[in-house]
Design an enzyme around this catalytic site. Structure first.
Site, PDB file in Angstrom:
ATOM      1  N   LEU A   1      34.131  35.517  47.877  1.00 33.01           N
ATOM      2  CA  LEU A   1      33.706  35.073  49.209  1.00 33.01           C
ATOM      3  C   LEU A   1      34.571  33.959  49.780  1.00 33.01           C
ATOM      4  O   LEU A   1      34.436  33.624  50.954  1.00 33.01           O
ATOM      5  CB  LEU A   1      32.248  34.594  49.165  1.00 33.01           C
ATOM      6  CG  LEU A   1      31.172  35.670  49.148  1.00 33.01           C
ATOM      7  CD1 LEU A   1      29.794  35.017  49.063  1.00 33.01           C
ATOM      8  CD2 LEU A   1      31.259  36.560  50.376  1.00 33.01           C
ATOM      9  N   ARG A   2      35.439  33.365  48.938  1.00 35.18           N
ATOM     10  CA  ARG A   2      36.246  32.227  49.377  1.00 35.18           C
ATOM     11  C   ARG A   2      35.329  31.066  49.797  1.00 35.18           C
ATOM     12  O   ARG A   2      34.226  30.919  49.308  1.00 35.18           O
ATOM     13  CB  ARG A   2      37.222  32.622  50.491  1.00 35.18           C
ATOM     14  CG  ARG A   2      38.057  33.863  50.214  1.00 35.18           C
ATOM     15  CD  ARG A   2      38.838  33.797  48.929  1.00 35.18           C
ATOM     16  NE  ARG A   2      39.739  34.944  48.799  1.00 35.18           N
ATOM     17  CZ  ARG A   2      40.147  35.440  47.643  1.00 35.18           C
ATOM     18  NH1 ARG A   2      39.714  34.904  46.504  1.00 35.18           N
ATOM     19  NH2 ARG A   2      40.971  36.465  47.606  1.00 35.18           N
TER      20      ARG A   2
ATOM     21  N   ASN B   1      36.680  31.498  41.332  1.00 35.62           N
ATOM     22  CA  ASN B   1      38.090  31.075  41.356  1.00 35.62           C
ATOM     23  C   ASN B   1      38.485  30.460  42.693  1.00 35.62           C
ATOM     24  O   ASN B   1      39.390  30.913  43.377  1.00 35.62           O
ATOM     25  CB  ASN B   1      39.020  32.233  40.987  1.00 35.62           C
ATOM     26  CG  ASN B   1      38.892  33.434  41.913  1.00 35.62           C
ATOM     27  OD1 ASN B   1      37.830  33.688  42.475  1.00 35.62           O
ATOM     28  ND2 ASN B   1      39.984  34.172  42.065  1.00 35.62           N
TER      29      ASN B   1
ATOM     30  N   ASP C   1      35.028  43.891  43.982  1.00 37.90           N
ATOM     31  CA  ASP C   1      36.193  43.008  43.870  1.00 37.90           C
ATOM     32  C   ASP C   1      36.848  42.830  45.233  1.00 37.90           C
ATOM     33  O   ASP C   1      38.073  42.677  45.335  1.00 37.90           O
ATOM     34  CB  ASP C   1      37.207  43.527  42.848  1.00 37.90           C
ATOM     35  CG  ASP C   1      38.254  42.477  42.461  1.00 37.90           C
ATOM     36  OD1 ASP C   1      38.006  41.272  42.695  1.00 37.90           O
ATOM     37  OD2 ASP C   1      39.322  42.847  41.952  1.00 37.90           O
TER      38      ASP C   1
END
EC number: 3.5.2.3
Length: 344
Positions: A17-18, A42, A248
């Site tokens: 999702l940032r 991440n 993903d």
């Protein structure tokens, strides 16, 4: 020929999702189709503690448009130094549902990842003890290993010893791309599952090079040979509850994809269920889609199924050429093309 299919509202068990403006841009796409999603940790810096996961979760919920219902299932980013106490706290939190293993350098923002799985023994033992799943990016990163062989080598070098040493640890082999991985998950003893993306079900590695370099088909793990794609389709449509949906979906600004050193990742959140429907339809297995998308993931994670529904109709529509993405734009997989299914 099936014209309409109504299924239990699905979940996405592997999603990027940032953060910030990017998060606000992409979150509605996921929330329109999925009830929940496992959120990858991440970020920069990575989400390594329960406190950071709680703060990220709050930002996600704050970005959710009014009237939309969506539950982010948070994860922690495993490092060489993750303490067992953090694992215990994660399980107790109720909102952290897994810990992600990125081999250092394997993919986007993985520089802080694990350099040697043996350094994580304390954390892994705690995860096995409290029942917190390990979510594995299954590739080795050695420079002498061909990029198309990274997953198969990972099974021998890392996954097999890991499962031997921690046989009761719940493990998700994320975004599998090879016949080797599909066979491993199918035949493994103990609690092992795998996510499969729509793009790995639909495309082989030719898609990256047809008529020139196609950066929007470049992802990690990279697309593989047709024989591997066929094995993934067979696994996803087999009826085995070990395989479940994980898009993903990985947004990157257009300028970072169409670049001399472009980023890896395909953006599919906007049209994920349409792509999965296409793959299952082509395999003559639409009757297997609901279990793959809506039942198997909750069963593995010990969560209830969603109560709502999603309807897919056979209808032609054109995917936008690009989407807004903060101050930039985002190109979805198959941009500008006609899709044959529409989710409602």
């Amino acid at each position: 020929m099936t014209q309409k299919l109504t299924i239990t509202r699905p979940d996405d068990w592997h999603l990027h999702l940032r953060d910030g403006a990017a998060l606000a841009a992409v979150l509605p796409d996921t929330a329109r189709q999925f009830g929940r999603a496992i959120i990858m940790p991440n970020l920069k810096p990575p989400v390594t503690t329960v406190e950071q996961a709680q703060a990220y979760r709050a930002r996600i919920l704050a970005a959710l448009p009014a009237g939309m219902s969506f539950e982010p299932l948070m994860t922690l980013y495993l490092t060489d130094n993750t303490p067992a106490e953090e694992i215990v706290a994660a399980k107790a939190s109720g909102f952290v549902h897994g810990v992600k293993l990125y081999p250092a350098g394997a993919t986007t923002n993985s520089d802080a990842g694990v350099t040697d799985i043996r350094r994580c023994a304390g954390a892994l033992e705690a995860m096995q003890r409290v029942g917190l799943p390990l979510l594995v990016h299954g590739e080795v990163t050695d420079g002498d290993i061909d990029i198309f062989d990274r997953e198969a080598v990972f099974i021998d070098r890392v996954m097999t010893p890991l499962r031997r040493d921690f046989p009761e640890l719940k493990v998700v082999f994320e975004h599998i791309t090879t016949r080797d991985a599909a066979q491993y998950v199918r035949d493994a003893s103990g609690p092992v599952g795998a996510t499969i993306t729509a793009h790995h079900l639909l495309y082989n590695r030719n898609a990256i090079f047809t008529g020139g370099i196609r950066p929007h088909y470049y992802c990690l793990p990279v697309l593989k040979r047709e024989t591997h794609r066929e094995a993934l389709v067979a696994a996803a449509t087999s009826g085995s509850d070990r395989f479940f949906l994980g898009t993903d979906s990985a947004p990157h600004a257009r300028g970072l994809k169409e670049h001399a050193c472009g980023c890896a990742g395909c953006y599919t959140a906007l049209h994920a269920m349409e792509l999965y429907a296409e793959a299952f339809d082509a395999a003559g297995a639409l009757d297997k889609l609901e279990a793959f998308a809506s039942f198997n993931g909750p069963a593995f994670y010990g969560l209830p199924r969603n109560t709502g529904t999603l309807t897919l109709e056979r209808e032609d529509w054109q995917l936008p050429a690009e989407l807004p993405y903060g101050d930039a734009t985002l190109v979805p997989l198959r941009a500008g093309e006609t899709l044959r299914w529409k989710a409602r």
